[in-house]
Design an enzyme around this catalytic site. Sequence first.
Site, PDB file in Angstrom:
ATOM      1  N   SER A   7       0.844  -1.197   0.000  1.00  0.00           N
ATOM      2  CA  SER A   7       0.000   0.000   0.000  1.00  0.00           C
ATOM      3  C   SER A   7       0.879   1.246   0.000  1.00  0.00           C
ATOM      4  O   SER A   7       1.645   1.479   0.942  1.00  0.00           O
ATOM      5  CB  SER A   7      -0.888   0.017   1.240  1.00  0.00           C
ATOM      6  OG  SER A   7      -1.526   1.273   1.338  1.00  0.00           O
ATOM      7  N   HIS A  30      -1.256  -1.175  -4.200  1.00  0.00           N
ATOM      8  CA  HIS A  30      -2.544  -0.816  -3.593  1.00  0.00           C
ATOM      9  C   HIS A  30      -2.566   0.703  -3.375  1.00  0.00           C
ATOM     10  O   HIS A  30      -1.672   1.265  -2.745  1.00  0.00           O
ATOM     11  CB  HIS A  30      -2.672  -1.569  -2.271  1.00  0.00           C
ATOM     12  CG  HIS A  30      -3.972  -1.383  -1.572  1.00  0.00           C
ATOM     13  ND1 HIS A  30      -5.101  -2.097  -1.878  1.00  0.00           N
ATOM     14  CD2 HIS A  30      -4.327  -0.566  -0.546  1.00  0.00           C
ATOM     15  CE1 HIS A  30      -6.094  -1.745  -1.085  1.00  0.00           C
ATOM     16  NE2 HIS A  30      -5.645  -0.803  -0.262  1.00  0.00           N
ATOM     17  N   ASP A  32      -4.715   3.829  -1.952  1.00  0.00           N
ATOM     18  CA  ASP A  32      -5.821   4.192  -1.061  1.00  0.00           C
ATOM     19  C   ASP A  32      -6.324   5.595  -1.370  1.00  0.00           C
ATOM     20  O   ASP A  32      -5.633   6.578  -1.132  1.00  0.00           O
ATOM     21  CB  ASP A  32      -5.361   4.114   0.397  1.00  0.00           C
ATOM     22  CG  ASP A  32      -5.181   2.688   0.867  1.00  0.00           C
ATOM     23  OD1 ASP A  32      -6.133   1.904   0.725  1.00  0.00           O
ATOM     24  OD2 ASP A  32      -4.078   2.362   1.348  1.00  0.00           O
ATOM     25  N   MET A  34      -8.924   8.413  -0.418  1.00  0.00           N
ATOM     26  CA  MET A  34      -9.784   8.819   0.716  1.00  0.00           C
ATOM     27  C   MET A  34     -10.258  10.258   0.487  1.00  0.00           C
ATOM     28  O   MET A  34      -9.493  11.099   0.010  1.00  0.00           O
ATOM     29  CB  MET A  34      -8.996   8.752   2.021  1.00  0.00           C
ATOM     30  CG  MET A  34      -8.369   7.388   2.298  1.00  0.00           C
ATOM     31  SD  MET A  34      -7.664   7.352   3.955  1.00  0.00           S
ATOM     32  CE  MET A  34      -6.704   5.835   3.880  1.00  0.00           C
ATOM     33  N   HIS A  63      -8.302   1.323  -4.063  1.00  0.00           N
ATOM     34  CA  HIS A  63      -9.260   1.097  -2.967  1.00  0.00           C
ATOM     35  C   HIS A  63      -9.917   2.437  -2.664  1.00  0.00           C
ATOM     36  O   HIS A  63      -9.298   3.317  -2.083  1.00  0.00           O
ATOM     37  CB  HIS A  63      -8.481   0.541  -1.764  1.00  0.00           C
ATOM     38  CG  HIS A  63      -9.301   0.364  -0.530  1.00  0.00           C
ATOM     39  ND1 HIS A  63      -8.725   0.192   0.714  1.00  0.00           N
ATOM     40  CD2 HIS A  63     -10.642   0.324  -0.330  1.00  0.00           C
ATOM     41  CE1 HIS A  63      -9.679   0.054   1.616  1.00  0.00           C
ATOM     42  NE2 HIS A  63     -10.852   0.143   1.013  1.00  0.00           N
ATOM     43  N   MET A  65     -12.062   4.705  -0.712  1.00  0.00           N
ATOM     44  CA  MET A  65     -12.748   4.954   0.570  1.00  0.00           C
ATOM     45  C   MET A  65     -13.397   6.322   0.462  1.00  0.00           C
ATOM     46  O   MET A  65     -12.950   7.304   1.072  1.00  0.00           O
ATOM     47  CB  MET A  65     -11.725   4.873   1.715  1.00  0.00           C
ATOM     48  CG  MET A  65     -11.314   3.439   2.022  1.00  0.00           C
ATOM     49  SD  MET A  65      -9.768   3.336   2.930  1.00  0.00           S
ATOM     50  CE  MET A  65      -8.620   3.495   1.573  1.00  0.00           C
ATOM     51  N   MET A 134     -12.041  -5.606   5.338  1.00  0.00           N
ATOM     52  CA  MET A 134     -11.164  -4.697   6.086  1.00  0.00           C
ATOM     53  C   MET A 134     -10.860  -5.296   7.458  1.00  0.00           C
ATOM     54  O   MET A 134     -11.776  -5.714   8.173  1.00  0.00           O
ATOM     55  CB  MET A 134     -11.834  -3.329   6.272  1.00  0.00           C
ATOM     56  CG  MET A 134     -11.956  -2.495   5.011  1.00  0.00           C
ATOM     57  SD  MET A 134     -10.387  -2.148   4.171  1.00  0.00           S
ATOM     58  CE  MET A 134      -9.454  -1.288   5.450  1.00  0.00           C
ATOM     59  N   GLY A 141      -3.095   4.073   7.838  1.00  0.00           N
ATOM     60  CA  GLY A 141      -2.160   2.965   7.880  1.00  0.00           C
ATOM     61  C   GLY A 141      -1.637   2.791   9.302  1.00  0.00           C
ATOM     62  O   GLY A 141      -1.848   3.643  10.169  1.00  0.00           O
ATOM     63  N   GLY A 142      -0.977   1.672   9.524  1.00  0.00           N
ATOM     64  CA  GLY A 142      -0.276   1.470  10.790  1.00  0.00           C
ATOM     65  C   GLY A 142      -1.156   1.120  11.972  1.00  0.00           C
ATOM     66  O   GLY A 142      -0.695   1.165  13.119  1.00  0.00           O
ATOM     67  N   ASP A 172      -6.998  -6.205   4.306  1.00  0.00           N
ATOM     68  CA  ASP A 172      -6.319  -4.909   4.305  1.00  0.00           C
ATOM     69  C   ASP A 172      -6.414  -4.304   5.701  1.00  0.00           C
ATOM     70  O   ASP A 172      -7.518  -4.090   6.206  1.00  0.00           O
ATOM     71  CB  ASP A 172      -7.011  -4.006   3.266  1.00  0.00           C
ATOM     72  CG  ASP A 172      -6.388  -2.624   3.155  1.00  0.00           C
ATOM     73  OD1 ASP A 172      -5.304  -2.408   3.725  1.00  0.00           O
ATOM     74  OD2 ASP A 172      -6.992  -1.774   2.468  1.00  0.00           O
ATOM     75  N   GLY A 173      -5.238  -4.042   6.283  1.00  0.00           N
ATOM     76  CA  GLY A 173      -5.181  -3.398   7.584  1.00  0.00           C
ATOM     77  C   GLY A 173      -4.460  -4.245   8.609  1.00  0.00           C
ATOM     78  O   GLY A 173      -4.937  -5.317   8.974  1.00  0.00           O
ATOM     79  N   GLY A 174      -3.278  -3.780   9.010  1.00  0.00           N
ATOM     80  CA  GLY A 174      -2.534  -4.506  10.039  1.00  0.00           C
ATOM     81  C   GLY A 174      -1.954  -5.828   9.587  1.00  0.00           C
ATOM     82  O   GLY A 174      -1.604  -6.666  10.421  1.00  0.00           O
ATOM     83  N   GLY A 194       0.928  -2.151   4.119  1.00  0.00           N
ATOM     84  CA  GLY A 194       1.495  -0.805   4.011  1.00  0.00           C
ATOM     85  C   GLY A 194       2.732  -0.666   4.857  1.00  0.00           C
ATOM     86  O   GLY A 194       3.865  -0.762   4.380  1.00  0.00           O
TER      87      GLY A 194
END
Length: 227
Positions: A7, A30, A32, A34, A63, A65, A134, A141-142, A172-174, A194
């Site tokens: 990401s 990827h 993002d 937003m 992606h 959002m 998700m 991120g993070g 996606d995420g963590g 990411g």
Amino acid sequence: MAQINPSILSADFARLADEAEAVRGSDWLHVDVMDNHFVPNLTLGVPIVESLARATDTPLDCHLMIEQPDRWAPQYVEAGAGSVTFHVEAAAAPVRLAREIRAKGARAAMALRPATPIEPYEDLLPELDMVLIMTVEPGFGGQAFLDIMLPKIRRTRQLIDKHGLDLWLQVDGGVAPATIEACAEAGADVFVAGSAVYGAADPAEAVRALRAQAEAASAEAWWACKH
Ligand code: DX5
Ligand code: ZN
């Protein structure tokens, strides 16, 4: 076959072409998007996707959002995205939107926030190329991986198998060395990462290591013998 999608949210936005090069060998990049309405953060839009698509051979996994994906998603296909993901919570007409994304030549994907169940969308699955579960609240991120999402990943994989679909299941995420194996075991086959990639000393090596972990975990998984 596990796919790793770094990401660029965790990359240096002033050096995106170099950052894409730093993860050469990844399956997708990827991206993002937003809008500060669907999520409380603002990132990038169509012009940057257009430039990035020209600057790299790696296909772009956008992606979105954002609110009003029905209006915006087709523009990301025209900008050069190979896959466009809309959030079902924001889409007015997800079937029409998925068909439009596909008709324009990209893969169509539907994302679910952590509190959105997959079951109401079972009948939509044949319209899609990928479902994104998700594993954090979207926006940043993070964040720490939400392991309470593992049963939803498993149930989604069961629905995909039940209908005999060739549909990718993305998380996606963590996603990081400590969490990717649980995702693969539950049924994910596309992994967004990411901070675990761009926070590493050698991002390309981080991609290779994550892929090896995911492949090993899914080879042993309950769902993989059918694939
Ligand atoms: C978060 C984004 C993610 C983000 C993941 O809303 O959708 O793609 O970049 O970042 P990590 O892998 O650091 O959780
Ligand atoms: Zn994302």
